[in-house]
Design an enzyme around this catalytic site. Structure first.
Site, PDB file in Angstrom:
ATOM      1  N   ASN A 102     -10.351  -0.179   0.782  1.00 61.35           N
ATOM      2  CA  ASN A 102      -8.891  -0.089   0.703  1.00 61.35           C
ATOM      3  C   ASN A 102      -8.443  -0.643  -0.657  1.00 61.35           C
ATOM      4  O   ASN A 102      -8.546  -1.837  -0.904  1.00 61.35           O
ATOM      5  CB  ASN A 102      -8.305  -0.915   1.861  1.00 61.35           C
ATOM      6  CG  ASN A 102      -6.788  -0.942   1.858  1.00 61.35           C
ATOM      7  OD1 ASN A 102      -6.158  -0.598   0.871  1.00 61.35           O
ATOM      8  ND2 ASN A 102      -6.212  -1.360   2.966  1.00 61.35           N
ATOM      9  N   CYS A 125       0.817  -1.222   0.000  1.00 59.92           N
ATOM     10  CA  CYS A 125       0.000   0.000   0.000  1.00 59.92           C
ATOM     11  C   CYS A 125       0.849   1.271   0.000  1.00 59.92           C
ATOM     12  O   CYS A 125       0.318   2.359  -0.190  1.00 59.92           O
ATOM     13  CB  CYS A 125      -0.929  -0.007   1.205  1.00 59.92           C
ATOM     14  SG  CYS A 125      -1.819  -1.533   1.332  1.00 59.92           S
ATOM     15  N   HIS A 131      -3.081   6.931   2.768  1.00 57.47           N
ATOM     16  CA  HIS A 131      -3.576   5.645   2.263  1.00 57.47           C
ATOM     17  C   HIS A 131      -4.933   5.394   2.908  1.00 57.47           C
ATOM     18  O   HIS A 131      -5.092   5.523   4.128  1.00 57.47           O
ATOM     19  CB  HIS A 131      -2.574   4.548   2.623  1.00 57.47           C
ATOM     20  CG  HIS A 131      -3.102   3.170   2.404  1.00 57.47           C
ATOM     21  ND1 HIS A 131      -3.801   2.820   1.269  1.00 57.47           N
ATOM     22  CD2 HIS A 131      -3.059   2.054   3.183  1.00 57.47           C
ATOM     23  CE1 HIS A 131      -4.158   1.557   1.355  1.00 57.47           C
ATOM     24  NE2 HIS A 131      -3.724   1.062   2.507  1.00 57.47           N
TER      25      HIS A 131
HETATM   26  N1  ACO Z   1     -17.621  -8.840  10.994  1.00 57.96           N
HETATM   27  C1  ACO Z   1     -17.999  -9.130  12.241  1.00 57.96           C
HETATM   28  N2  ACO Z   1     -17.121  -9.510  13.201  1.00 57.96           N
HETATM   29  C2  ACO Z   1     -15.816  -9.583  12.850  1.00 57.96           C
HETATM   30  C3  ACO Z   1     -15.367  -9.293  11.546  1.00 57.96           C
HETATM   31  C4  ACO Z   1     -16.324  -8.920  10.603  1.00 57.96           C
HETATM   32  N3  ACO Z   1     -16.017  -8.607   9.330  1.00 57.96           N
HETATM   33  N4  ACO Z   1     -14.036  -9.465  11.496  1.00 57.96           N
HETATM   34  C5  ACO Z   1     -13.660  -9.829  12.725  1.00 57.96           C
HETATM   35  N5  ACO Z   1     -14.729  -9.907  13.541  1.00 57.96           N
HETATM   36  C6  ACO Z   1     -14.778 -10.276  14.945  1.00 57.96           C
HETATM   37  C7  ACO Z   1     -13.579 -11.059  15.378  1.00 57.96           C
HETATM   38  O1  ACO Z   1     -13.732 -12.430  15.116  1.00 57.96           O
HETATM   39  C8  ACO Z   1     -13.552 -10.759  16.859  1.00 57.96           C
HETATM   40  O2  ACO Z   1     -14.493 -11.584  17.506  1.00 57.96           O
HETATM   41  P1  ACO Z   1     -14.157 -12.229  18.954  1.00 57.96           P
HETATM   42  O3  ACO Z   1     -13.969 -11.057  19.856  1.00 57.96           O
HETATM   43  O4  ACO Z   1     -15.373 -13.037  19.218  1.00 57.96           O
HETATM   44  O5  ACO Z   1     -12.911 -13.033  18.731  1.00 57.96           O
HETATM   45  C9  ACO Z   1     -14.071  -9.329  16.952  1.00 57.96           C
HETATM   46  O6  ACO Z   1     -14.759  -9.075  15.722  1.00 57.96           O
HETATM   47  C10 ACO Z   1     -12.958  -8.318  17.109  1.00 57.96           C
HETATM   48  O7  ACO Z   1     -11.920  -8.609  16.169  1.00 57.96           O
HETATM   49  P2  ACO Z   1     -10.667  -7.687  15.996  1.00 57.96           P
HETATM   50  O8  ACO Z   1      -9.793  -8.272  14.939  1.00 57.96           O
HETATM   51  O9  ACO Z   1     -10.051  -7.408  17.318  1.00 57.96           O
HETATM   52  O10 ACO Z   1     -11.364  -6.357  15.477  1.00 57.96           O
HETATM   53  P3  ACO Z   1     -10.739  -4.951  15.352  1.00 57.96           P
HETATM   54  O11 ACO Z   1     -11.471  -3.976  16.170  1.00 57.96           O
HETATM   55  O12 ACO Z   1      -9.252  -4.963  15.475  1.00 57.96           O
HETATM   56  O13 ACO Z   1     -11.087  -4.586  13.829  1.00 57.96           O
HETATM   57  C11 ACO Z   1     -10.007  -4.569  11.725  1.00 57.96           C
HETATM   58  C12 ACO Z   1     -10.582  -5.433  12.801  1.00 57.96           C
HETATM   59  C13 ACO Z   1     -11.087  -3.706  11.129  1.00 57.96           C
HETATM   60  C14 ACO Z   1      -9.427  -5.460  10.626  1.00 57.96           C
HETATM   61  C15 ACO Z   1      -8.905  -3.659  12.342  1.00 57.96           C
HETATM   62  O14 ACO Z   1      -8.003  -4.444  13.094  1.00 57.96           O
HETATM   63  C16 ACO Z   1      -8.148  -2.917  11.305  1.00 57.96           C
HETATM   64  O15 ACO Z   1      -8.683  -2.073  10.626  1.00 57.96           O
HETATM   65  N6  ACO Z   1      -6.839  -3.182  11.202  1.00 57.96           N
HETATM   66  C17 ACO Z   1      -6.013  -2.565  10.187  1.00 57.96           C
HETATM   67  C18 ACO Z   1      -6.254  -3.280   8.919  1.00 57.96           C
HETATM   68  C19 ACO Z   1      -5.734  -2.514   7.765  1.00 57.96           C
HETATM   69  O16 ACO Z   1      -5.919  -1.340   7.657  1.00 57.96           O
HETATM   70  N7  ACO Z   1      -5.099  -3.268   6.874  1.00 57.96           N
HETATM   71  C20 ACO Z   1      -4.582  -2.797   5.689  1.00 57.96           C
HETATM   72  C21 ACO Z   1      -3.467  -1.827   5.906  1.00 57.96           C
HETATM   73  S1  ACO Z   1      -2.175  -2.013   4.811  1.00 57.96           S
HETATM   74  C22 ACO Z   1      -2.810  -2.375   3.395  1.00 57.96           C
HETATM   75  O17 ACO Z   1      -3.607  -1.626   2.971  1.00 57.96           O
HETATM   76  C23 ACO Z   1      -2.428  -3.598   2.649  1.00 57.96           C
END
Ligand code: ACO
Length: 386
Positions: A287, A113, A257
């Site tokens: 994204n 990215c 980004h």
């Molecule tokens: N829908 C519903 N529930 C979900 C989903 C979903 N799509 N995905 C995960 N969950 C659940 C998980 O299983 C977890 O459940 P549990 O507590 O029962 O185990 C709960 O939601 C919380 O999961 P987390 O992974 O802790 O959720 P978080 O608040 O961290 O959000 C997210 C996840 C959105 C992916 C966040 O971590 C994030 O945005 N991270 C950065 C990702 C990113 O930007 N990546 C790309 C950057 S670089 C590039 O662009 C290549």
């Protein structure tokens, strides 16, 4: 020619829209969960006929129209992508061919990215050193092709699209003022996309791959990536703004980004700048990896968010781990290109494709008529015919 100015910009988004509600019918998720955690409502998905190269071509062709530049004036084409159709030929070479940019060198750049900012920095340095005069930098992705559509942790985040800028050498001060590129390979496993030949269990030999264990889809530790991103975005902006000899107060717009609204809000807080100074379109695009910054730039321009002499910051982060920032002065007002002239420009690309096809046929005919280029083999062929 010491300064590299952006003189053209263009983006392309596929027609098909995939909403959060559509995704909720595919995996266990909801519009509310996705929107509150990421700020995303919908994303674009490439059609079966579209490839990373066709998306990149459309964005580049539009950018060249804004720049009022003929493809033969382009010296360098860089495509930043994590989703090339081929390892080689490079997507950039296909774009070069589609454009008919007959005098351009072309290569792909892999920095996930952060790729667009890396490419912008490489192209600007090539211009500043006098090696090239004009360059096209493109970020293009078909992320939908490399997602595990059963993994709700990743498939909800990404989308497809392309954005491009045309850089031109000029003696007028401005353009790209400073860049910072960084990498931390120790975090490579936090966000990865294995290559086609990757065997995660080499000790089990190639049989392991043949048994269907190979997974060539995006894998991510969301929480770790989130933590990493919030740390590096603010730091790299501050460092690059300082390098450019500016203060944060002198920055008119930051185009980050487009991964997640919460990452951007956290960066704004750390920098103590109002979040309104960050441009965001993640809600409608998701994204799009290397394409997200140039697409956001185009949207910011069309919404009138940039005026001549504004200082703009681009900041990217992603797999590698990589992160990068560039500061530039937005100082060139684009020339008005009339509609007939635009249409004429499109016709030029039909000519380029026809020329490319003719070249292919010519090679085939020569191959059939002339036989092997090695003299000994040619003699053997002649003996056989007798
Ligand atoms: N829908 C519903 N529930 C979900 C989903 C979903 N799509 N995905 C995960 N969950 C659940 C998980 O299983 C977890 O459940 P549990 O507590 O029962 O185990 C709960 O939601 C919380 O999961 P987390 O992974 O802790 O959720 P978080 O608040 O961290 O959000 C997210 C996840 C959105 C992916 C966040 O971590 C994030 O945005 N991270 C950065 C990702 C990113 O930007 N990546 C790309 C950057 S670089 C590039 O662009 C290549």
């Amino acid at each position: 020619m010491k300064y590299a100015h952006i003189v053209g910009w263009g983006s392309y988004r596929p027609d098909k829209i995939l909403t959060n509600n559509d995704l909720a019918r595919m995996v266990d998720t909801s519009d509310e969960w996705i929107f509150t955690r990421t700020g995303i409502r919908e994303r674009r998905i490439a059609s079966e006929r579209e490839t990373t190269a066709t998306l990149a071509f459309e964005a580049a062709a539009r950018a060249l129209v804004v720049a009022d530049m003929h493809p033969s004036q382009v010296d360098l084409i860089i495509v930043a992508t994590s989703t090339p159709e081929y390892i080689f030929p490079a997507t950039a070479s296909r774009v070069q061919d589609y454009l008919g940019a007959t005098r351009a060198g072309a290569f792909d750049l892999s920095a996930a990215c952060s790729g667009f900012v890396y490419g912008l920095s490489m192209a600007a340095q090539s211009i500043q050193s006098g090696a090239v005069r004009n360059a096209v930098v493109i970020g293009a992705e078909t992320m939908s092709r490399v997602l595990d559509w059963e993994d709700r942790g990743t498939c909800i985040l990404f989308g497809d699209g392309a954005g491009a800028v045309v850089l031109k050498g000029s003696s007028i001060p401005g353009g790209v003022l400073a860049s910072t590129l960084r990498s931390d390979g120790s975090g490579g496993d936090m966000l990865s996309l294995p290559a086609v030949y990757h065997n995660p269990m080499p000790m089990l030999g190639p049989e392991y791959l043949r048994n269907g264990h190979q997974k060539n889809t995006v894998a991510m530790n969301g929480r770790q990536v989130f933590r990493f991103a919030t740390q590096v975005v603010a730091d790299s902006i501050e460092e690059t703004v300082l390098k450019a000899g500016l203060t944060m107060d002198e920055v008119a717009l930051i185009v980050p980004h487009q991964a997640n609204v919460r990452i951007i809000e956290t960066a704004a807080k750390r920098l103590r700048v109002p979040v309104e100074r960050f441009y965001m379109n993640v809600e409608s695009m998701g994204n799009t990896s290397a394409a997200s910054i140039p697409i956001a730039l185009c949207d910011a321009v069309s919404e009138g968010r940039l005026r001549p002499d504004d200082n703009v910051v681009f900041v990217g982060f992603g797999g590698g781990l990589t992160w990068a920032a560039s500061v530039l002065k937005w100082d060139v007002t684009p020339p008005e290109v009339s509609l007939p002239r635009r249409e004429w420009r499109r016709a030029r690309y039909i000519v380029a494709r026809t020329r490319s096809k003719l070249k292919k046929w010519r090679r085939k005919i020569i191959d059939t008529v002339a036989g092997s280029p090695t003299p000994n083999a040619r003699m053997r062929d002649a003996d056989k015919k007798q």
